[in-house]
Design an enzyme around this catalytic site. Structure first.
Site, mmCIF file in Angstrom:
data_model
loop_
_atom_site.group_PDB
_atom_site.id
_atom_site.type_symbol
_atom_site.label_atom_id
_atom_site.label_comp_id
_atom_site.label_asym_id
_atom_site.label_seq_id
_atom_site.Cartn_x
_atom_site.Cartn_y
_atom_site.Cartn_z
ATOM 1 N N ALA A 29 0.883 -1.043 0.103
ATOM 2 C CA ALA A 29 0.080 0.105 0.090
ATOM 3 C C ALA A 29 0.934 1.076 -0.102
ATOM 4 O O ALA A 29 0.835 2.115 0.886
ATOM 5 C CB ALA A 29 -0.837 -0.017 1.210
ATOM 6 N N LEU A 30 1.884 1.318 -1.138
ATOM 7 C CA LEU A 30 2.752 2.147 -1.018
ATOM 8 C C LEU A 30 2.129 3.594 -1.197
ATOM 9 O O LEU A 30 1.495 3.897 -1.896
ATOM 10 C CB LEU A 30 3.751 1.797 -2.109
ATOM 11 C CG LEU A 30 4.457 0.436 -1.849
ATOM 12 C CD1 LEU A 30 5.202 0.357 -3.100
ATOM 13 C CD2 LEU A 30 5.179 0.341 -0.701
ATOM 14 N N HIS A 34 6.854 6.009 1.375
ATOM 15 C CA HIS A 34 7.674 4.954 0.989
ATOM 16 C C HIS A 34 8.625 5.301 -0.397
ATOM 17 O O HIS A 34 9.434 5.039 -0.360
ATOM 18 C CB HIS A 34 6.802 3.841 0.306
ATOM 19 C CG HIS A 34 5.967 3.079 1.461
ATOM 20 N ND1 HIS A 34 4.586 3.154 1.771
ATOM 21 C CD2 HIS A 34 6.329 2.163 2.481
ATOM 22 C CE1 HIS A 34 4.167 2.569 2.594
ATOM 23 N NE2 HIS A 34 5.179 1.690 3.339
ATOM 24 N N GLN A 58 3.616 -10.092 13.250
ATOM 25 C CA GLN A 58 3.731 -8.709 13.792
ATOM 26 C C GLN A 58 2.419 -8.214 14.022
ATOM 27 O O GLN A 58 2.286 -7.082 14.627
ATOM 28 C CB GLN A 58 4.537 -7.610 13.122
ATOM 29 C CG GLN A 58 4.102 -7.018 11.728
ATOM 30 C CD GLN A 58 4.975 -6.232 11.075
ATOM 31 O OE1 GLN A 58 6.022 -6.707 10.452
ATOM 32 N NE2 GLN A 58 4.861 -4.842 11.152
ATOM 33 N N GLY A 144 11.774 4.677 7.729
ATOM 34 C CA GLY A 144 11.411 6.058 8.214
ATOM 35 C C GLY A 144 11.488 6.164 9.688
ATOM 36 O O GLY A 144 11.001 5.364 10.513
ATOM 37 N N LYS A 145 11.617 7.388 9.784
ATOM 38 C CA LYS A 145 11.718 7.971 11.392
ATOM 39 C C LYS A 145 10.351 8.026 11.950
ATOM 40 O O LYS A 145 10.198 8.010 13.045
ATOM 41 C CB LYS A 145 12.463 9.372 11.470
ATOM 42 C CG LYS A 145 13.805 9.249 11.408
ATOM 43 C CD LYS A 145 14.188 10.756 11.655
ATOM 44 C CE LYS A 145 16.053 10.943 11.510
ATOM 45 N NZ LYS A 145 16.355 12.001 11.588
ATOM 46 N N LYS A 146 9.292 7.814 11.173
ATOM 47 C CA LYS A 146 8.065 7.831 11.664
ATOM 48 C C LYS A 146 7.866 6.779 12.449
ATOM 49 O O LYS A 146 7.223 6.736 13.614
ATOM 50 C CB LYS A 146 6.920 7.977 10.511
ATOM 51 C CG LYS A 146 5.318 7.742 10.951
ATOM 52 C CD LYS A 146 4.654 8.720 10.208
ATOM 53 C CE LYS A 146 3.207 8.638 10.705
ATOM 54 N NZ LYS A 146 2.786 7.399 10.568
ATOM 55 N N GLN A 150 10.290 1.200 16.065
ATOM 56 C CA GLN A 150 10.814 0.145 15.004
ATOM 57 C C GLN A 150 12.041 0.420 14.595
ATOM 58 O O GLN A 150 13.224 -0.547 14.388
ATOM 59 C CB GLN A 150 9.778 -0.036 13.832
ATOM 60 C CG GLN A 150 10.157 -0.646 12.672
ATOM 61 C CD GLN A 150 9.080 -1.025 11.803
ATOM 62 O OE1 GLN A 150 8.219 -1.459 12.064
ATOM 63 N NE2 GLN A 150 9.394 -0.145 10.561
#
Ligand code: PAF
Length: 273
Positions: A29-30, A34, A58, A144-146, A150
Protein backbone atom coordinates in the site's frame (compact mmCIF):
# COMPACT_ATOMS: atom_id res chain seq x y z
CA UNK A 1 11.95 -4.52 -12.93
CA UNK A 2 11.68 -8.17 -11.99
CA UNK A 3 9.04 -9.42 -9.57
CA UNK A 4 10.31 -12.18 -7.30
CA UNK A 5 7.86 -14.48 -5.50
CA UNK A 6 9.83 -17.10 -3.63
CA UNK A 7 12.69 -17.28 -1.17
CA UNK A 8 14.59 -19.67 -3.46
CA UNK A 9 14.29 -17.29 -6.43
CA UNK A 10 15.42 -14.35 -4.28
CA UNK A 11 18.44 -16.32 -3.05
CA UNK A 12 19.36 -17.36 -6.59
CA UNK A 13 19.12 -13.77 -7.86
CA UNK A 14 21.09 -12.44 -4.90
CA UNK A 15 23.99 -14.76 -5.72
CA UNK A 16 24.31 -13.06 -9.13
CA UNK A 17 24.32 -9.47 -7.80
CA UNK A 18 27.33 -7.30 -7.08
CA UNK A 19 27.73 -3.61 -6.23
CA UNK A 20 25.87 -1.77 -3.50
CA UNK A 21 22.35 -2.92 -2.75
CA UNK A 22 19.73 -0.59 -1.28
CA UNK A 23 16.78 -2.32 0.36
CA UNK A 24 13.37 -0.91 1.30
CA UNK A 25 11.22 -3.38 3.26
CA UNK A 26 7.49 -2.55 3.23
CA UNK A 27 4.08 -4.07 3.83
CA UNK A 28 2.79 -2.53 0.59
CA UNK A 29 0.00 0.00 0.00
CA UNK A 30 2.87 2.27 -0.96
CA UNK A 31 2.46 6.02 -0.47
CA UNK A 32 4.71 9.05 -0.86
CA UNK A 33 6.50 8.19 2.38
CA UNK A 34 7.63 4.87 0.89
CA UNK A 35 8.41 6.54 -2.42
CA UNK A 36 10.81 8.92 -0.63
CA UNK A 37 12.64 5.89 0.86
CA UNK A 38 12.81 4.16 -2.52
CA UNK A 39 14.08 7.33 -4.25
CA UNK A 40 16.80 7.74 -1.64
CA UNK A 41 17.78 4.08 -2.07
CA UNK A 42 17.87 4.59 -5.86
CA UNK A 43 20.17 7.63 -5.52
CA UNK A 44 22.59 5.91 -3.18
CA UNK A 45 22.94 2.36 -4.57
CA UNK A 46 23.73 0.36 -7.71
CA UNK A 47 20.79 -1.98 -7.20
CA UNK A 48 17.46 -1.36 -5.44
CA UNK A 49 15.32 -4.12 -3.95
CA UNK A 50 11.89 -3.44 -2.42
CA UNK A 51 9.92 -6.06 -0.51
CA UNK A 52 6.15 -6.08 -0.11
CA UNK A 53 5.10 -8.59 2.53
CA UNK A 54 2.27 -8.25 5.04
CA UNK A 55 4.04 -10.00 7.88
CA UNK A 56 1.59 -12.04 9.98
CA UNK A 57 3.87 -12.37 13.01
CA UNK A 58 3.77 -8.65 13.80
CA UNK A 59 -0.04 -8.63 14.09
CA UNK A 60 -1.48 -9.57 17.46
CA UNK A 61 -4.50 -11.81 17.92
CA UNK A 62 -7.59 -9.70 17.29
CA UNK A 63 -5.74 -7.22 15.04
CA UNK A 64 -7.20 -7.51 11.61
CA UNK A 65 -4.40 -8.89 9.49
CA UNK A 66 -6.89 -9.84 6.78
CA UNK A 67 -8.07 -6.25 6.41
CA UNK A 68 -4.58 -4.84 5.85
CA UNK A 69 -4.80 -3.04 2.48
CA UNK A 70 -3.33 -5.00 -0.45
CA UNK A 71 -2.54 -3.05 -3.59
CA UNK A 72 -0.34 -5.37 -5.59
CA UNK A 73 -0.90 -3.68 -8.95
CA UNK A 74 -0.37 -0.08 -7.89
CA UNK A 75 2.60 -1.10 -5.71
CA UNK A 76 4.23 -2.77 -8.74
CA UNK A 77 3.56 0.27 -10.90
CA UNK A 78 5.05 2.63 -8.31
CA UNK A 79 8.17 0.48 -7.96
CA UNK A 80 8.55 0.30 -11.73
CA UNK A 81 8.28 4.11 -12.02
CA UNK A 82 10.85 4.50 -9.23
CA UNK A 83 13.24 2.26 -11.21
CA UNK A 84 13.36 -0.51 -8.64
CA UNK A 85 15.38 -3.49 -9.93
CA UNK A 86 13.70 -6.27 -7.93
CA UNK A 87 10.34 -6.32 -6.19
CA UNK A 88 10.19 -9.19 -3.70
CA UNK A 89 6.56 -10.18 -2.98
CA UNK A 90 6.63 -13.48 -1.13
CA UNK A 91 3.64 -15.38 0.29
CA UNK A 92 3.61 -16.43 3.95
CA UNK A 93 4.41 -20.15 3.39
CA UNK A 94 7.65 -19.31 1.59
CA UNK A 95 8.73 -17.05 4.48
CA UNK A 96 7.62 -19.07 7.53
CA UNK A 97 7.38 -22.68 8.65
CA UNK A 98 5.22 -23.99 11.51
CA UNK A 99 7.77 -24.16 14.30
CA UNK A 100 10.44 -21.51 14.07
CA UNK A 101 13.48 -20.19 15.87
CA UNK A 102 12.16 -16.88 17.21
CA UNK A 103 13.69 -13.45 17.57
CA UNK A 104 12.96 -11.75 20.88
CA UNK A 105 12.98 -7.95 20.91
CA UNK A 106 14.87 -6.43 23.88
CA UNK A 107 12.67 -5.96 26.95
CA UNK A 108 13.45 -2.36 27.83
CA UNK A 109 12.76 -0.85 24.42
CA UNK A 110 10.01 -3.15 23.20
CA UNK A 111 7.33 -3.08 25.83
CA UNK A 112 6.85 0.66 26.22
CA UNK A 113 4.81 3.04 24.07
CA UNK A 114 3.87 1.18 20.86
CA UNK A 115 5.10 -2.09 22.38
CA UNK A 116 3.01 -1.63 25.52
CA UNK A 117 -0.11 -1.42 23.41
CA UNK A 118 0.99 -4.22 21.08
CA UNK A 119 3.00 -6.66 23.23
CA UNK A 120 5.01 -8.99 21.00
CA UNK A 121 4.58 -6.79 17.92
CA UNK A 122 8.27 -5.91 17.76
CA UNK A 123 9.30 -9.58 18.10
CA UNK A 124 7.46 -10.19 14.83
CA UNK A 125 8.93 -7.11 13.18
CA UNK A 126 12.50 -8.11 14.06
CA UNK A 127 11.85 -11.72 13.04
CA UNK A 128 10.77 -10.78 9.54
CA UNK A 129 13.34 -8.02 9.08
CA UNK A 130 16.13 -10.45 10.01
CA UNK A 131 14.79 -12.96 7.47
CA UNK A 132 14.56 -10.27 4.79
CA UNK A 133 18.06 -8.98 5.59
CA UNK A 134 19.46 -12.52 5.26
CA UNK A 135 17.75 -13.01 1.91
CA UNK A 136 18.57 -9.63 0.38
CA UNK A 137 21.91 -9.05 2.15
CA UNK A 138 21.67 -5.30 1.50
CA UNK A 139 24.48 -2.78 1.89
CA UNK A 140 21.98 -0.12 3.00
CA UNK A 141 18.46 -0.58 4.41
CA UNK A 142 16.03 2.34 4.50
CA UNK A 143 13.48 2.95 7.27
CA UNK A 144 11.34 6.00 8.11
CA UNK A 145 11.72 7.90 11.36
CA UNK A 146 7.93 7.92 11.67
CA UNK A 147 8.08 4.41 13.14
CA UNK A 148 10.76 5.59 15.54
CA UNK A 149 10.63 2.67 17.96
CA UNK A 150 10.80 0.14 15.12
CA UNK A 151 13.77 1.98 13.62
CA UNK A 152 15.69 2.09 16.91
CA UNK A 153 15.05 -1.63 17.48
CA UNK A 154 16.23 -2.55 13.99
CA UNK A 155 19.38 -0.49 14.55
CA UNK A 156 19.95 -2.43 17.77
CA UNK A 157 19.36 -5.79 16.05
CA UNK A 158 21.94 -4.90 13.40
CA UNK A 159 24.43 -4.10 16.19
CA UNK A 160 23.60 -7.12 18.36
CA UNK A 161 23.75 -9.65 15.49
CA UNK A 162 26.80 -7.98 13.85
CA UNK A 163 24.95 -7.61 10.56
CA UNK A 164 27.06 -5.89 7.89
CA UNK A 165 24.25 -3.50 6.98
CA UNK A 166 23.94 0.27 7.29
CA UNK A 167 20.50 1.30 8.51
CA UNK A 168 19.56 4.64 6.99
CA UNK A 169 17.04 6.65 9.03
CA UNK A 170 14.91 8.74 6.68
CA UNK A 171 13.01 11.89 7.62
CA UNK A 172 9.25 11.86 8.05
CA UNK A 173 7.43 12.90 4.89
CA UNK A 174 4.60 15.36 5.50
CA UNK A 175 1.74 16.88 3.54
CA UNK A 176 2.21 20.60 2.84
CA UNK A 177 0.02 21.38 5.89
CA UNK A 178 2.22 19.28 8.19
CA UNK A 179 0.23 16.05 8.52
CA UNK A 180 2.65 13.10 8.55
CA UNK A 181 1.97 10.67 5.71
CA UNK A 182 0.37 7.43 6.78
CA UNK A 183 -1.70 4.78 5.04
CA UNK A 184 -4.26 5.44 7.80
CA UNK A 185 -4.86 9.07 6.74
CA UNK A 186 -7.42 7.83 4.19
CA UNK A 187 -9.72 6.85 7.07
CA UNK A 188 -10.00 10.50 8.22
CA UNK A 189 -13.01 12.61 7.27
CA UNK A 190 -12.32 16.15 6.09
CA UNK A 191 -13.16 17.47 9.56
CA UNK A 192 -10.98 14.88 11.32
CA UNK A 193 -8.10 15.62 8.99
CA UNK A 194 -8.26 19.30 10.02
CA UNK A 195 -8.30 18.29 13.70
CA UNK A 196 -5.32 15.99 13.14
CA UNK A 197 -3.19 18.98 12.13
CA UNK A 198 -2.89 19.76 15.86
CA UNK A 199 -0.47 16.81 16.11
CA UNK A 200 2.27 18.26 13.90
CA UNK A 201 1.46 21.74 15.21
CA UNK A 202 2.20 20.63 18.77
CA UNK A 203 5.50 19.05 17.68
CA UNK A 204 6.52 22.20 15.83
CA UNK A 205 5.61 24.30 18.83
CA UNK A 206 7.68 22.04 21.13
CA UNK A 207 10.64 22.39 18.74
CA UNK A 208 10.29 26.19 18.83
CA UNK A 209 10.20 26.22 22.63
CA UNK A 210 13.23 23.95 22.75
CA UNK A 211 14.97 26.36 20.36
CA UNK A 212 14.24 29.06 22.96
CA UNK A 213 15.94 26.87 25.62
CA UNK A 214 12.78 25.51 27.28
CA UNK A 215 14.03 21.98 27.90
CA UNK A 216 11.76 20.77 30.72
CA UNK A 217 9.65 17.88 29.36
CA UNK A 218 6.72 18.34 31.74
CA UNK A 219 6.30 21.99 30.70
CA UNK A 220 6.59 21.06 27.03
CA UNK A 221 4.01 18.31 27.53
CA UNK A 222 1.44 20.68 29.05
CA UNK A 223 1.82 23.03 26.08
CA UNK A 224 1.43 20.17 23.64
CA UNK A 225 -1.65 18.83 25.46
CA UNK A 226 -3.14 22.26 25.18
CA UNK A 227 -2.64 22.40 21.42
CA UNK A 228 -4.14 18.90 21.06
CA UNK A 229 -6.98 19.49 23.54
CA UNK A 230 -9.61 18.36 21.05
CA UNK A 231 -7.87 15.05 20.35
CA UNK A 232 -7.95 11.81 22.28
CA UNK A 233 -4.30 11.66 23.36
CA UNK A 234 -2.91 8.17 24.04
CA UNK A 235 0.56 9.36 24.93
CA UNK A 236 3.03 12.19 24.62
CA UNK A 237 6.45 10.76 25.44
CA UNK A 238 9.94 12.15 25.73
CA UNK A 239 12.74 9.59 25.24
CA UNK A 240 16.39 9.48 24.37
CA UNK A 241 17.61 7.54 21.31
CA UNK A 242 17.73 4.42 23.48
CA UNK A 243 14.02 4.89 24.18
CA UNK A 244 14.56 5.64 27.87
CA UNK A 245 12.22 8.27 29.27
CA UNK A 246 13.81 11.66 29.93
CA UNK A 247 12.79 14.64 32.07
CA UNK A 248 14.92 17.19 30.26
CA UNK A 249 15.56 17.47 26.55
CA UNK A 250 19.10 16.56 25.54
CA UNK A 251 19.81 18.29 22.24
CA UNK A 252 20.84 15.76 19.58
CA UNK A 253 19.61 12.81 21.64
CA UNK A 254 15.87 13.18 22.17
CA UNK A 255 12.69 12.11 20.46
CA UNK A 256 9.22 13.46 21.27
CA UNK A 257 6.52 10.96 20.37
CA UNK A 258 2.76 11.27 20.10
CA UNK A 259 -0.03 8.74 19.65
CA UNK A 260 -3.60 9.99 19.37
CA UNK A 261 -6.95 8.79 18.23
CA UNK A 262 -8.90 10.93 15.81
CA UNK A 263 -12.33 9.31 15.71
CA UNK A 264 -11.46 5.64 15.48
CA UNK A 265 -8.20 6.26 13.59
CA UNK A 266 -4.99 5.95 15.58
CA UNK A 267 -2.20 8.23 14.39
CA UNK A 268 1.42 8.49 15.51
CA UNK A 269 3.98 11.21 14.87
CA UNK A 270 7.27 12.34 16.35
CA UNK A 271 10.14 14.75 16.11
CA UNK A 272 13.85 14.02 16.58
CA UNK A 273 15.54 16.81 18.51
O1 PAF B 1 7.29 -0.76 8.73
C1 PAF B 1 6.81 -1.72 8.10
O2 PAF B 1 6.18 -1.58 7.06
C2 PAF B 1 7.02 -3.13 8.65
O3 PAF B 1 6.98 -3.15 10.03
C3 PAF B 1 8.30 -3.81 8.12
C4 PAF B 1 9.54 -3.09 8.58
C5 PAF B 1 8.26 -3.85 6.60
C6 PAF B 1 8.37 -5.24 8.65
O4 PAF B 1 7.26 -5.99 8.26
Amino acid sequence: MKIVHTVEEMQAIRRTLSGSIGFVPTMGALHNGHIALIKQARNENDIVIVSVFVNPTQFLKGEDLEKYPKKIESDSKICELCKVDYLFMPQTPTMYSNDEVLVKAPNLKSYTLEGERRPGHFDGVLQVVLKLFNLVRPSNAYFGKKDAQQLVLIQQMVRNFFLPITVIACDIVRESDGLALSSRNVYLSEEQRKEALAISKSLRSAAEHIGAKMLDCQTLKIQMQNIMKNLDIEYIAFVNREFQEIDTIILGNSIILIAVKVGSTRLIDNIWI
